[in-house]
Scaffold this motif. Structure first.
Motif: not given
Length: 210
Positions: A148-168
């Motif tokens: 919800n923090t990013f509701t108004n940021i990059l609102d037309d982008w798909r936001k994906i929660e991903v684990a592990a820094c190296g993986n991202k």
């Protein structure tokens, strides 16, 4: 191996015994690394006249990227639409990064591999993953972040929660997403070095916007 196993059990509070036993077996193994023919062939793109001054090189090794996700035995589910592994890691992802001790710049990364020398930017990413037209406008976020923090940021982008820094970071290098947005200090040099070199080899960059 038994000493390593006992140490890992204490470190991870006896979670996921199977994962800990497998990790102890790998750590205590003296088996030589065997490269696939495809990997060997990918190295041939690097000109033979490229040289590195080994006296100035430092090495960061992260033996288990996404340690908590691996030890907890998560399934490592891969999103069929993006190719991104969101729900933890099913195997231990080892990151090996070389950097120049004189200026701190990451220059070589091994998971997939890439060289980020000024006169030698090569990698094997095209051999690993082919980008498709639907990979644009994706931003990767920490798995613990409030979307919800990013509701108004990059609102037309798909936001994906991903684990592990190296993986991202590797997902960025593989062009599975466009941006990895880190909103807090949650990574160490050993998390970043290998993937940073690989991303730079593809003319990407890690930026501090604070």
């Amino acid at each position: 191996q038994e000493d390593i196993l006992n140490l890992l059990k204490k470190l991870f509070d006896n979670k996921s015994t199977e994962s800990i036993e497998k990790l102890a077996e790998i750590v205590s193994s003296s088996t030589d690394l065997v490269l696939t023919e495809q990997c060997k062939q990918s190295f041939e793109q690097i000109p033979h006249d490229i040289s590195i001054d080994l006296s100035t090189i430092g090495i960061w090794i992260d033996p288990v990227d996404g340690t908590q996700q691996y030890i907890n035995g998560t399934d490592g589910i891969i999103d069929s639409r993006t190719g991104i592994m969101q729900d933890g890691l099913p195997t231990a992802l080892v990151l090996i990064g070389c950097f120049d001790r004189t200026d701190g710049h990451a220059i070589v990364g091994l998971v997939y591999w890439g060289t980020a020398l000024l006169n030698a930017k090569y990698n094997n990413l095209d051999n690993v993953y082919k980008r498709n037209e639907n990979n644009s406008q994706r931003v990767l976020l920490h798995g613990s972040i409030d979307l919800n923090t990013f509701t108004n940021i990059l609102d037309d982008w798909r936001k994906i929660e991903v684990a592990a820094c190296g993986n991202k970071l590797l997902s960025i290098g593989l062009k599975q997403a466009n941006i990895y947005l880190a909103t807090k200090s949650a990574a160490f040099n050993w998390d970043l070095c290998a993937a940073h070199a690989i991303i730079q080899s593809a003319n990407g960059q890690i930026l501090d916007l604070s």
